[in-house]
Design an enzyme around this catalytic site. Structure first.
Site, PDB file in Angstrom:
ATOM      1  N   ASP A   1       0.864  -1.375   0.068  1.00 19.99           N
ATOM      2  CA  ASP A   1      -0.081  -0.071   0.063  1.00 19.99           C
ATOM      3  C   ASP A   1       0.753   1.226  -0.150  1.00 19.99           C
ATOM      4  O   ASP A   1       1.920   1.353   0.488  1.00 19.99           O
ATOM      5  CB  ASP A   1      -0.795  -0.069   1.409  1.00 19.99           C
ATOM      6  CG  ASP A   1      -2.020   1.197   1.182  1.00 19.99           C
ATOM      7  OD1 ASP A   1      -2.397   1.357   0.070  1.00 19.99           O
ATOM      8  OD2 ASP A   1      -2.512   1.341   2.170  1.00 19.99           O
TER       9      ASP A   1
ATOM     10  N   GLU B   1       0.650  -0.299  -5.169  1.00 22.67           N
ATOM     11  CA  GLU B   1      -0.115   0.564  -5.199  1.00 22.67           C
ATOM     12  C   GLU B   1       0.728   2.078  -5.413  1.00 22.67           C
ATOM     13  O   GLU B   1       1.500   2.349  -4.520  1.00 22.67           O
ATOM     14  CB  GLU B   1      -0.803   1.105  -3.968  1.00 22.67           C
ATOM     15  CG  GLU B   1      -2.098   2.008  -4.060  1.00 22.67           C
ATOM     16  CD  GLU B   1      -2.881   2.267  -3.043  1.00 22.67           C
ATOM     17  OE1 GLU B   1      -4.007   2.380  -2.791  1.00 22.67           O
ATOM     18  OE2 GLU B   1      -2.244   2.372  -1.900  1.00 22.67           O
TER      19      GLU B   1
END
Length: 75
Positions: free
Chosen positions: A7, A43
């Site tokens: 992330d 991400e």
């Protein structure tokens, strides 16, 4: 588990003001005997300067972006 999703992966690879595709973060990941053999998903954004890095992660990395995420959630 056959992979990891990072992330906000861009800040993990940031060297000063830029994401460095050849930086220490990627070296460590690619040299690890376990992590280097699984699916790596980034991400590719953060809030910093030059933070949106879609298409700029090294070989062996897949990218997860907002459009894909939203489509999957709607499905």
């Amino acid at each position: 588990m056959d992979g990891f999703r990072f992330d906000l992966a861009s800040p993990l690879a940031r060297e000063l003001h830029e994401v460095d595709r050849l930086g220490a973060f990627f070296d460590i990941i690619h040299q690890d005997p376990v992590i280097s053999q699984v699916k790596l998903i980034a991400e590719p954004w953060d809030l910093g300067e030059g933070g949106y890095q879609v298409g700029n992660f090294p070989v062996l990395w897949a990218e997860w972006n907002a459009n894909y995420r939203d489509t999957i959630r709607k499905f």
